[in-house]
Design a protein around this motif. Structure first.
Motif, PDB file in Angstrom:
ATOM      1  N   TYR A  33       0.840  -1.190   0.000  1.00 58.27           N
ATOM      2  CA  TYR A  33       0.000   0.000   0.000  1.00 58.27           C
ATOM      3  C   TYR A  33       0.879   1.247   0.000  1.00 58.27           C
ATOM      4  CZ  TYR A  33      -3.085  -3.542   2.041  1.00 58.27           C
ATOM      5  OH  TYR A  33      -3.803  -4.688   2.283  1.00 58.27           O
ATOM      6  N   TYR A  35       0.530   5.371   0.954  1.00 61.12           N
ATOM      7  CA  TYR A  35      -0.253   6.422   1.599  1.00 61.12           C
ATOM      8  C   TYR A  35       0.531   7.726   1.517  1.00 61.12           C
ATOM      9  CZ  TYR A  35      -2.910   2.646   3.881  1.00 61.12           C
ATOM     10  OH  TYR A  35      -3.689   1.540   4.138  1.00 61.12           O
ATOM     11  N   PHE A  45      -4.973   7.282   1.631  1.00 56.37           N
ATOM     12  CA  PHE A  45      -4.687   6.103   0.820  1.00 56.37           C
ATOM     13  C   PHE A  45      -4.460   6.526  -0.630  1.00 56.37           C
ATOM     14  CE2 PHE A  45      -5.044   1.876  -0.812  1.00 56.37           C
ATOM     15  CZ  PHE A  45      -5.820   1.963  -1.970  1.00 56.37           C
ATOM     16  N   TYR A  48      -3.201   0.413  -3.857  1.00 55.08           N
ATOM     17  CA  TYR A  48      -2.981  -0.885  -3.230  1.00 55.08           C
ATOM     18  C   TYR A  48      -2.581  -1.896  -4.305  1.00 55.08           C
ATOM     19  CZ  TYR A  48      -4.982  -5.520  -2.224  1.00 55.08           C
ATOM     20  OH  TYR A  48      -5.210  -6.860  -2.126  1.00 55.08           O
ATOM     21  N   GLN A  50      -1.861  -6.070  -5.007  1.00 53.45           N
ATOM     22  CA  GLN A  50      -1.880  -7.477  -4.598  1.00 53.45           C
ATOM     23  C   GLN A  50      -1.026  -8.191  -5.640  1.00 53.45           C
ATOM     24  OE1 GLN A  50      -1.794 -10.073  -2.350  1.00 53.45           O
ATOM     25  NE2 GLN A  50      -3.744  -9.197  -1.679  1.00 53.45           N
ATOM     26  N   PRO A  55      -5.527  -3.561  -7.798  1.00 57.27           N
ATOM     27  CA  PRO A  55      -6.985  -3.562  -7.886  1.00 57.27           C
ATOM     28  C   PRO A  55      -7.641  -2.286  -7.369  1.00 57.27           C
ATOM     29  CG  PRO A  55      -6.210  -5.081  -6.169  1.00 57.27           C
ATOM     30  CD  PRO A  55      -5.015  -4.560  -6.849  1.00 57.27           C
ATOM     31  N   ASP A  56      -6.898  -1.470  -6.660  1.00 55.45           N
ATOM     32  CA  ASP A  56      -7.492  -0.249  -6.112  1.00 55.45           C
ATOM     33  C   ASP A  56      -6.509   0.908  -6.277  1.00 55.45           C
ATOM     34  OD1 ASP A  56      -8.792   1.788  -4.736  1.00 55.45           O
ATOM     35  OD2 ASP A  56      -9.354   0.520  -3.034  1.00 55.45           O
ATOM     36  N   SER A  58      -7.824   4.058  -6.367  1.00 56.25           N
ATOM     37  CA  SER A  58      -8.791   5.148  -6.191  1.00 56.25           C
ATOM     38  C   SER A  58      -8.234   6.375  -5.495  1.00 56.25           C
ATOM     39  CB  SER A  58     -10.007   4.638  -5.406  1.00 56.25           C
ATOM     40  OG  SER A  58      -9.603   4.190  -4.121  1.00 56.25           O
ATOM     41  N   SER A  95       1.464  -6.096   3.888  1.00 54.28           N
ATOM     42  CA  SER A  95       0.801  -7.059   4.763  1.00 54.28           C
ATOM     43  C   SER A  95       0.710  -8.399   4.045  1.00 54.28           C
ATOM     44  CB  SER A  95      -0.591  -6.566   5.169  1.00 54.28           C
ATOM     45  OG  SER A  95      -1.481  -6.595   4.098  1.00 54.28           O
ATOM     46  N   PRO A  96       0.555  -9.481   4.815  1.00 54.96           N
ATOM     47  CA  PRO A  96       0.375 -10.782   4.188  1.00 54.96           C
ATOM     48  C   PRO A  96      -0.931 -10.834   3.419  1.00 54.96           C
ATOM     49  CG  PRO A  96       0.939 -10.996   6.511  1.00 54.96           C
ATOM     50  CD  PRO A  96       0.623  -9.557   6.268  1.00 54.96           C
ATOM     51  N   ARG A  97      -1.074 -11.796   2.544  1.00 57.45           N
ATOM     52  CA  ARG A  97      -2.264 -11.864   1.713  1.00 57.45           C
ATOM     53  C   ARG A  97      -3.526 -12.145   2.538  1.00 57.45           C
ATOM     54  NH1 ARG A  97      -4.057 -12.615  -3.440  1.00 57.45           N
ATOM     55  NH2 ARG A  97      -6.032 -13.706  -3.590  1.00 57.45           N
ATOM     56  N   ASP A  98      -3.367 -12.956   3.565  1.00 51.97           N
ATOM     57  CA  ASP A  98      -4.527 -13.374   4.346  1.00 51.97           C
ATOM     58  C   ASP A  98      -5.271 -12.164   4.879  1.00 51.97           C
ATOM     59  OD1 ASP A  98      -4.975 -15.839   7.003  1.00 51.97           O
ATOM     60  OD2 ASP A  98      -6.387 -14.465   6.040  1.00 51.97           O
ATOM     61  N   VAL A  99      -6.499 -11.956   4.414  1.00 49.91           N
ATOM     62  CA  VAL A  99      -7.221 -10.753   4.811  1.00 49.91           C
ATOM     63  C   VAL A  99      -7.579 -10.751   6.288  1.00 49.91           C
ATOM     64  CG1 VAL A  99      -8.158 -10.290   2.532  1.00 49.91           C
ATOM     65  CG2 VAL A  99      -9.437 -11.728   4.118  1.00 49.91           C
TER      66      VAL A  99
ATOM     67  N   ARG B  90     -10.906  -0.426   8.589  1.00 49.59           N
ATOM     68  CA  ARG B  90     -10.509  -1.363   7.543  1.00 49.59           C
ATOM     69  C   ARG B  90     -11.652  -1.605   6.567  1.00 49.59           C
ATOM     70  NH1 ARG B  90     -10.634  -7.729   8.359  1.00 49.59           N
ATOM     71  NH2 ARG B  90      -9.964  -8.408   6.317  1.00 49.59           N
ATOM     72  N   VAL B  92     -12.295  -4.136   3.240  1.00 47.99           N
ATOM     73  CA  VAL B  92     -11.751  -5.186   2.391  1.00 47.99           C
ATOM     74  C   VAL B  92     -11.991  -4.789   0.941  1.00 47.99           C
ATOM     75  CG1 VAL B  92     -11.879  -7.601   1.737  1.00 47.99           C
ATOM     76  CG2 VAL B  92     -12.164  -6.936   4.127  1.00 47.99           C
ATOM     77  N   THR B  93     -10.931  -4.747   0.171  1.00 50.10           N
ATOM     78  CA  THR B  93     -11.034  -4.322  -1.216  1.00 50.10           C
ATOM     79  C   THR B  93     -10.142  -5.193  -2.085  1.00 50.10           C
ATOM     80  OG1 THR B  93     -10.606  -2.521  -2.775  1.00 50.10           O
ATOM     81  CG2 THR B  93      -9.323  -2.502  -0.751  1.00 50.10           C
ATOM     82  N   GLY B  94     -10.727  -5.839  -3.060  1.00 55.28           N
ATOM     83  CA  GLY B  94      -9.946  -6.643  -3.985  1.00 55.28           C
ATOM     84  C   GLY B  94      -9.040  -7.646  -3.296  1.00 55.28           C
ATOM     85  N   GLY B  95      -9.458  -8.130  -2.174  1.00 53.58           N
ATOM     86  CA  GLY B  95      -8.647  -9.109  -1.459  1.00 53.58           C
ATOM     87  C   GLY B  95      -7.669  -8.509  -0.475  1.00 53.58           C
ATOM     88  N   GLY B  96      -7.623  -7.202  -0.416  1.00 52.55           N
ATOM     89  CA  GLY B  96      -6.675  -6.554   0.496  1.00 52.55           C
ATOM     90  C   GLY B  96      -7.370  -5.829   1.615  1.00 52.55           C
ATOM     91  N   ASN B  97      -6.618  -5.068   2.339  1.00 56.24           N
ATOM     92  CA  ASN B  97      -7.122  -4.368   3.522  1.00 56.24           C
ATOM     93  C   ASN B  97      -6.811  -2.895   3.413  1.00 56.24           C
ATOM     94  OD1 ASN B  97      -7.814  -6.803   5.209  1.00 56.24           O
ATOM     95  ND2 ASN B  97      -5.651  -7.165   4.813  1.00 56.24           N
ATOM     96  N   LYS B  98      -7.679  -2.161   2.792  1.00 52.75           N
ATOM     97  CA  LYS B  98      -7.495  -0.724   2.666  1.00 52.75           C
ATOM     98  C   LYS B  98      -7.862  -0.081   3.987  1.00 52.75           C
ATOM     99  CE  LYS B  98      -9.671   3.075   0.145  1.00 52.75           C
ATOM    100  NZ  LYS B  98     -10.596   3.368  -0.983  1.00 52.75           N
ATOM    101  N   LEU B  99      -7.027   0.787   4.462  1.00 54.55           N
ATOM    102  CA  LEU B  99      -7.287   1.498   5.704  1.00 54.55           C
ATOM    103  C   LEU B  99      -7.647   2.947   5.411  1.00 54.55           C
ATOM    104  CD1 LEU B  99      -4.395   0.197   7.998  1.00 54.55           C
ATOM    105  CD2 LEU B  99      -6.812  -0.396   8.136  1.00 54.55           C
TER     106      LEU B  99
END
Lengths: 115, 111
Positions: A33, A35, A45, A48, A50, A55-56, A58, A95-99, B90, B92-99
């Motif tokens: 990420y 910021y 933000f 992001y 992955q 994917p984001d 914005s 961060s790790p992938r695991d949400v 938090r 959840v967006t596209g599998g991630g964690n947008k803060l």
């Protein structure tokens, strides 16, 4: 192990120049990420990743801002034709992938000053 | 859209006094909230998250869905608590964690 690293730690540039900011995430962290921390604005933000895809996007404030990530590791944030309002601290986090593991680990930041 | 509000830019308390850093949020889904802290010349780091229901360095925070708040509290402030505190939500967006972060509160503990 090493944490998130960012370079340079400080960057002073002239208005209109392009700059590149680099982020090395924690090894094995697939999420990355960006910021921006501006005085009085808190943390905004930007984008992001992955893996290598974003994917984001914005939060990117204008088309002068772009970012890429290669090899699922290092990321570069590029600001073209910098303006004085781009002056801020740019933070990277991974961060790790695991949400379910929602903690983001932050780098020390790059302080950008546009003269 | 999600939003996090920290109404105080600066909070100054005396050592040993109680501390409450306010945080309110707006979010249409099920919220997951965090407090991050940045000590002088250090990087931003996680302090606590609401799902863990833990006390870290004497700080606690309870999620109040009715009041959409997640205030950070400590009964007796210490000098080493002086830092910048950010509340974050938090998504959840596209599998991630947008803060989404609030604008932060600078806590100053005076002797």
């Amino acid at each position: 192990g090493a944490g998130v690293s960012q370079s340079p730690s400080n960057k002073v540039t002239e208005k209109g120049k392009d700059v590149e900011l680099r982020c090395d995430p924690i090894s094995g962290h697939t999420a990355l990420y960006w910021y921006r921390q501006s005085l009085g604005q808190g943390l905004e933000f930007l984008i992001y990743f992955q893996g290598n895809s974003a994917p984001d996007k914005s939060g990117l404030p204008s088309d002068r801002f772009s970012a890429e990530r290669t090899g699922g590791s290092v990321s570069t944030l590029t600001i073209q034709r910098t303006q004085q309002e781009d002056s801020a601290v740019y933070l990277c986090a991974s961060s790790p992938r695991d949400v379910r593991v929602a903690e983001q680990f932050f780098g020390p930041g790059t302080r950008l000053t546009v003269l | 859209a999600q939003r996090v509000t920290q109404p105080e830019k600066l909070l100054s308390v005396f050592k040993g006094a109680p501390v409450e850093l306010k945080c309110n949020y707006s979010y249409s889904g099920s919220p997951e909230l965090f407090w991050y802290v940045q000590y002088s010349r250090q990087r931003l780091q996680l302090l606590l998250r609401h799902i863990s229901r833990e006390s870290i360095k004497g700080f606690t925070a309870d999620l109040n869905k009715g009041e959409t708040s997640f205030h950070l509290k400590k009964p007796f402030a210490q000098e080493e608590d002086s830092a910048m505190y950010y509340c974050a939500l938090r998504e959840v967006t596209g599998g991630g964690n947008k803060l989404t972060f609030g604008t932060g509160t600078q806590l100053k503990v005076e002797l």
